[in-house]
Design a protein around this motif. Structure first.
Motif, PDB file in Angstrom:
ATOM      1  N   MET A  62      55.443  92.393  37.444  1.00 17.67           N
ATOM      2  CA  MET A  62      54.128  92.055  36.941  1.00 17.67           C
ATOM      3  C   MET A  62      53.781  90.642  37.367  1.00 17.67           C
ATOM      4  SD  MET A  62      52.294  93.748  34.414  1.00 17.67           S
ATOM      5  CE  MET A  62      51.888  95.356  34.819  1.00 17.67           C
ATOM      6  N   GLY A  63      52.480  90.370  37.434  1.00 18.88           N
ATOM      7  CA  GLY A  63      52.007  89.057  37.825  1.00 18.88           C
ATOM      8  C   GLY A  63      51.925  88.111  36.643  1.00 18.88           C
ATOM      9  N   ILE A  64      51.345  86.977  36.909  1.00 16.86           N
ATOM     10  CA  ILE A  64      51.144  85.952  35.900  1.00 16.86           C
ATOM     11  C   ILE A  64      50.031  86.405  34.961  1.00 16.86           C
ATOM     12  CG2 ILE A  64      50.419  83.557  35.555  1.00 16.86           C
ATOM     13  CD1 ILE A  64      51.557  83.005  38.382  1.00 16.86           C
ATOM     14  N   ALA A  65      50.247  86.231  33.657  1.00 19.30           N
ATOM     15  CA  ALA A  65      49.233  86.620  32.674  1.00 19.30           C
ATOM     16  C   ALA A  65      48.017  85.712  32.804  1.00 19.30           C
ATOM     17  CB  ALA A  65      49.814  86.535  31.272  1.00 19.30           C
ATOM     18  N   ALA A  66      46.846  86.304  32.668  1.00 18.04           N
ATOM     19  CA  ALA A  66      45.609  85.543  32.747  1.00 18.04           C
ATOM     20  C   ALA A  66      45.387  84.784  31.441  1.00 18.04           C
ATOM     21  CB  ALA A  66      44.434  86.491  33.000  1.00 18.04           C
ATOM     22  N   PRO A  67      44.838  83.569  31.521  1.00 14.66           N
ATOM     23  CA  PRO A  67      44.468  82.867  30.293  1.00 14.66           C
ATOM     24  C   PRO A  67      43.444  83.705  29.518  1.00 14.66           C
ATOM     25  CG  PRO A  67      44.232  81.432  32.215  1.00 14.66           C
ATOM     26  CD  PRO A  67      44.512  82.806  32.713  1.00 14.66           C
ATOM     27  N   GLU A  68      43.413  83.489  28.207  1.00 13.63           N
ATOM     28  CA  GLU A  68      42.541  84.281  27.357  1.00 13.63           C
ATOM     29  C   GLU A  68      41.535  83.386  26.637  1.00 13.63           C
ATOM     30  OE1 GLU A  68      44.852  86.813  24.786  1.00 13.63           O
ATOM     31  OE2 GLU A  68      46.227  87.325  26.413  1.00 13.63           O
ATOM     32  N   ILE A  69      40.315  83.874  26.508  1.00 10.76           N
ATOM     33  CA  ILE A  69      39.281  83.190  25.742  1.00 10.76           C
ATOM     34  C   ILE A  69      38.530  84.238  24.934  1.00 10.76           C
ATOM     35  CG2 ILE A  69      39.000  81.298  27.415  1.00 10.76           C
ATOM     36  CD1 ILE A  69      36.376  82.690  28.344  1.00 10.76           C
ATOM     37  N   ASN A  70      37.794  83.787  23.941  1.00 11.32           N
ATOM     38  CA  ASN A  70      36.916  84.677  23.194  1.00 11.32           C
ATOM     39  C   ASN A  70      35.561  84.718  23.881  1.00 11.32           C
ATOM     40  OD1 ASN A  70      38.748  85.350  21.098  1.00 11.32           O
ATOM     41  ND2 ASN A  70      38.383  83.339  20.186  1.00 11.32           N
ATOM     42  N   PHE A  71      34.848  85.798  23.706  1.00  9.93           N
ATOM     43  CA  PHE A  71      33.534  85.947  24.316  1.00  9.93           C
ATOM     44  C   PHE A  71      32.606  84.817  23.885  1.00  9.93           C
ATOM     45  CE2 PHE A  71      29.272  87.796  24.739  1.00  9.93           C
ATOM     46  CZ  PHE A  71      29.318  88.199  26.059  1.00  9.93           C
TER      47      PHE A  71
ATOM     48  N   LYS B  39      38.837  76.762  32.926  1.00 11.29           N
ATOM     49  CA  LYS B  39      40.027  77.591  32.704  1.00 11.29           C
ATOM     50  C   LYS B  39      40.172  78.641  33.801  1.00 11.29           C
ATOM     51  CE  LYS B  39      40.448  77.155  27.704  1.00 11.29           C
ATOM     52  NZ  LYS B  39      40.353  77.831  26.415  1.00 11.29           N
ATOM     53  N   LEU B  40      39.055  79.208  34.203  1.00 17.62           N
ATOM     54  CA  LEU B  40      39.074  80.209  35.281  1.00 17.62           C
ATOM     55  C   LEU B  40      39.566  79.574  36.582  1.00 17.62           C
ATOM     56  CD1 LEU B  40      38.325  83.028  36.423  1.00 17.62           C
ATOM     57  CD2 LEU B  40      36.036  82.112  36.807  1.00 17.62           C
ATOM     58  N   GLN B  41      39.040  78.414  36.911  1.00 24.25           N
ATOM     59  CA  GLN B  41      39.416  77.735  38.154  1.00 24.25           C
ATOM     60  C   GLN B  41      40.868  77.261  38.141  1.00 24.25           C
ATOM     61  OE1 GLN B  41      36.257  74.828  38.142  1.00 24.25           O
ATOM     62  NE2 GLN B  41      34.999  76.043  39.548  1.00 24.25           N
ATOM     63  N   GLU B  42      41.392  76.921  36.971  1.00 25.81           N
ATOM     64  CA  GLU B  42      42.769  76.445  36.864  1.00 25.81           C
ATOM     65  C   GLU B  42      43.779  77.585  36.760  1.00 25.81           C
ATOM     66  OE1 GLU B  42      42.679  73.835  33.481  1.00 25.81           O
ATOM     67  OE2 GLU B  42      41.712  72.214  34.601  1.00 25.81           O
ATOM     68  N   SER B  43      43.300  78.785  36.512  1.00 30.68           N
ATOM     69  CA  SER B  43      44.186  79.933  36.358  1.00 30.68           C
ATOM     70  C   SER B  43      44.818  80.294  37.700  1.00 30.68           C
ATOM     71  CB  SER B  43      43.385  81.126  35.823  1.00 30.68           C
ATOM     72  OG  SER B  43      44.118  82.321  35.960  1.00 30.68           O
ATOM     73  N   PRO B  44      46.156  80.424  37.747  1.00 30.74           N
ATOM     74  CA  PRO B  44      46.806  80.817  39.012  1.00 30.74           C
ATOM     75  C   PRO B  44      46.285  82.155  39.553  1.00 30.74           C
ATOM     76  CG  PRO B  44      48.440  80.080  37.410  1.00 30.74           C
ATOM     77  CD  PRO B  44      47.133  80.179  36.677  1.00 30.74           C
ATOM     78  N   SER B  45      45.899  83.047  38.650  1.00 37.73           N
ATOM     79  CA  SER B  45      45.404  84.358  39.087  1.00 37.73           C
ATOM     80  C   SER B  45      43.899  84.371  39.315  1.00 37.73           C
ATOM     81  CB  SER B  45      45.756  85.421  38.040  1.00 37.73           C
ATOM     82  OG  SER B  45      45.074  85.144  36.822  1.00 37.73           O
ATOM     83  N   ARG B  46      43.238  83.245  39.029  1.00 40.32           N
ATOM     84  CA  ARG B  46      41.773  83.124  39.119  1.00 40.32           C
ATOM     85  C   ARG B  46      41.066  84.211  38.310  1.00 40.32           C
ATOM     86  NH1 ARG B  46      40.955  82.935  45.214  1.00 40.32           N
ATOM     87  NH2 ARG B  46      42.859  84.118  45.072  1.00 40.32           N
ATOM     88  N   THR B  47      41.648  84.517  37.136  1.00 33.70           N
ATOM     89  CA  THR B  47      41.042  85.479  36.218  1.00 33.70           C
ATOM     90  C   THR B  47      41.169  84.960  34.785  1.00 33.70           C
ATOM     91  OG1 THR B  47      43.103  86.715  35.959  1.00 33.70           O
ATOM     92  CG2 THR B  47      41.588  87.492  37.653  1.00 33.70           C
ATOM     93  N   LEU B  48      40.265  85.426  33.937  1.00 34.83           N
ATOM     94  CA  LEU B  48      40.299  85.151  32.503  1.00 34.83           C
ATOM     95  C   LEU B  48      40.172  86.474  31.773  1.00 34.83           C
ATOM     96  CD1 LEU B  48      37.830  82.148  31.857  1.00 34.83           C
ATOM     97  CD2 LEU B  48      40.316  82.110  31.707  1.00 34.83           C
ATOM     98  N   LEU B  49      40.916  86.638  30.708  1.00 30.89           N
ATOM     99  CA  LEU B  49      40.756  87.786  29.828  1.00 30.89           C
ATOM    100  C   LEU B  49      39.810  87.348  28.722  1.00 30.89           C
ATOM    101  CD1 LEU B  49      41.487  90.654  28.987  1.00 30.89           C
ATOM    102  CD2 LEU B  49      43.463  89.699  27.787  1.00 30.89           C
ATOM    103  N   VAL B  50      38.675  88.025  28.600  1.00 31.63           N
ATOM    104  CA  VAL B  50      37.648  87.655  27.631  1.00 31.63           C
ATOM    105  C   VAL B  50      37.670  88.675  26.497  1.00 31.63           C
ATOM    106  CG1 VAL B  50      35.199  87.174  27.273  1.00 31.63           C
ATOM    107  CG2 VAL B  50      36.255  86.669  29.507  1.00 31.63           C
TER     108      VAL B  50
ATOM    109  N   THR C 176      36.585  87.072  36.826  1.00 29.61           N
ATOM    110  CA  THR C 176      37.307  86.569  37.995  1.00 29.61           C
ATOM    111  C   THR C 176      36.324  85.946  38.967  1.00 29.61           C
ATOM    112  OG1 THR C 176      38.994  87.128  39.644  1.00 29.61           O
ATOM    113  CG2 THR C 176      37.224  88.717  39.359  1.00 29.61           C
ATOM    114  N   THR C 177      36.840  85.269  39.964  1.00 31.86           N
ATOM    115  CA  THR C 177      35.982  84.684  40.985  1.00 31.86           C
ATOM    116  C   THR C 177      35.615  85.750  42.017  1.00 31.86           C
ATOM    117  OG1 THR C 177      37.847  84.016  42.367  1.00 31.86           O
ATOM    118  CG2 THR C 177      37.081  82.417  40.709  1.00 31.86           C
TER     119      THR C 177
END
Length: 162
Positions: free
Chosen positions: A1-10, A23-34, A46-47
């Motif tokens: 599995m890959g690196i877990a995406a950072p999480e934020i609330n909507f 947070k999205l830009q700093e994420s190694p996976s360039r994704t956020l779980l909302v 994601t970007t």
């Protein structure tokens, strides 16, 4: 599995958009779980470049797999043999059905890739998994193999019979 995406609330996305983008830009996976409230499905942000990369990887992998499957019968036989590693439930399918699943999967992967959507592939896998569930239950399989009367078309959900 890959690196877990950072999480934020909507609500963070709408109330603190600059923080969310950081947070999205700093994420190694360039994704956020909302996370969304009220039983709504969570979102993945994601970007555009990351989305293009993922699409390219899926498309390339699909093309390679299709080419290998079309290359020779021995490759098709090998894929059929290793299928239980990817889909353990195929062990309940008769060999002919397992081979049919492999052929349909390759055809559907290629067609779905041309549309840029995974939905037909997930639908096909779900349908074949349900078929395997029937084969895994001897009682249910016996019932479905019985000769019986055909009651015709099944009305659509919510439709009233005439």
């Amino acid at each position: 599995m890959g690196i877990a995406a950072p999480e934020i609330n909507f609500s963070d996305l709408s109330n603190k958009p600059a923080d969310s983008v950081r947070k999205l830009q700093e994420s190694p996976s360039r994704t956020l779980l909302v996370h969304r409230r009220g039983g709504e499905e969570d979102l993945v942000l994601t970007t555009a470049s990351r989305a293009r990369e993922v699409r390219e990887v899926v498309s390339t992998t699909t093309a390679l797999f299709v080419a290998l499957m079309q290359h020779s019968e021995s490759v098709r036989d090998l894929v059929t043999e290793v299928m239980p590693k990817a889909f353990p439930w195929v062990k309940f399918l008769p060999r002919e059905d397992m081979q049919a699943f492999v052929v349909e999967l390759v055809q559907t992967l290629e067609a779905a890739d041309s549309l840029g959507t995974p939905a037909p592939v997930t639908q096909l896998i779900s349908e074949w998994q349900h078929t395997a569930e029937v084969h895994a239950d001897p009682r249910l399989l016996a019932i479905l193999q019985e000769d019986g009367e055909d009651f015709g078309d099944v009305p659509a959900p919510g439709a009233t019979g005439s």
